[in-house]
Design a protein around this motif. Structure first.
Motif: not given
Length: 218
Positions: A173-189
């Motif tokens: 579940i954590f991995q799915d969250v990370l992948e979806k957030v990473y693939d979104s338009r949102l960019d963060m360090e």
């Protein structure tokens, strides 16, 4: 993380002229935190959260000191910030007026030169803020996004998992969250995922590196 990156947080906001407001100022001074605090004629904002089994109810006063939006640009200009400073804000700003007005606030934050930390607050998401608005308002890199795991699962349109407030969450579940957030338009360090309820102090911290989020702190 802030100490490791040699960064200085700056706190913006408003309080009432009451015991709660004076307590906040005292805590800021005791911790030697730089702050620009506007004193409102309204009372200091207070919220209560009640957990019942796997549900949560949040109660807050509507007429509180959250009336500083129009002063944010003045606050930022007066502080003379730079890349060593951190601005910490919450998604509360996303439900404060039109998208155009909110965009002006984010522009002031970006123009300050400071690095921006955004905390995705649960009750804002359950009201009217959306992931799409979030990405439009913060369309340039952020230093850090902080979010409760259960909240991001409700907030992101492509996530549909259901989890409780505990640490027994599958790594998938954590991995799915990370992948979806990473693939979104949102960019963060940095991306911080918190547990909730009795494990509110528990969190996973991830840093973007080589095309993915790597867990760096437990």
């Amino acid at each position: 993380i802030f100490k490791k990156e040699h960064l200085d947080p700056v706190i913006l906001g408003s309080i009432g002229d009451d015991p709660e407001g004076r307590s906040i100022l005292s805590d800021l001074e005791d911790n030697e935190l730089k702050a620009f605090i506007y004193k409102s004629s309204r009372p200091t904002g207070k919220s209560q959260i009640f957990y019942r089994n796997d549900s949560r109810e949040i109660f807050s006063e509507r007429e509180n000191a959250n009336d500083y939006d129009s002063r944010i640009s003045i606050m930022l200009d007066s502080l003379k910030l730079n890349g060593r400073n951190i601005i910490y804000a919450t998604t509360h700003m996303l439900i404060r007026g039109t998208e155009e007005n909110v965009k002006k606030i984010s522009e002031s934050m970006y123009s300050s030169g400071a690095r921006i930390v955004i905390d995705i607050v649960p009750h804002d998401i359950y009201n009217s803020a959306t992931w799409d608005t979030f990405c439009k308002v913060f369309d340039r890199p952020l230093f850090m996004v902080i979010c409760e795991l259960k909240t991001i699962l409700s907030f992101h349109p492509d996530l549909n998992h259901s989890v409780g407030y505990d640490e027994t969450v599958e790594d998938g579940i954590f991995q799915d969250v990370l992948e979806k957030v990473y693939d979104s338009r949102l960019d963060m360090e940095y991306f911080v995922l918190r547990y909730g309820y009795q494990n509110i102090g528990k969190q996973r911290v991830y840093k973007k590196k080589d095309g993915k989020f790597i867990q760096c702190v437990d």
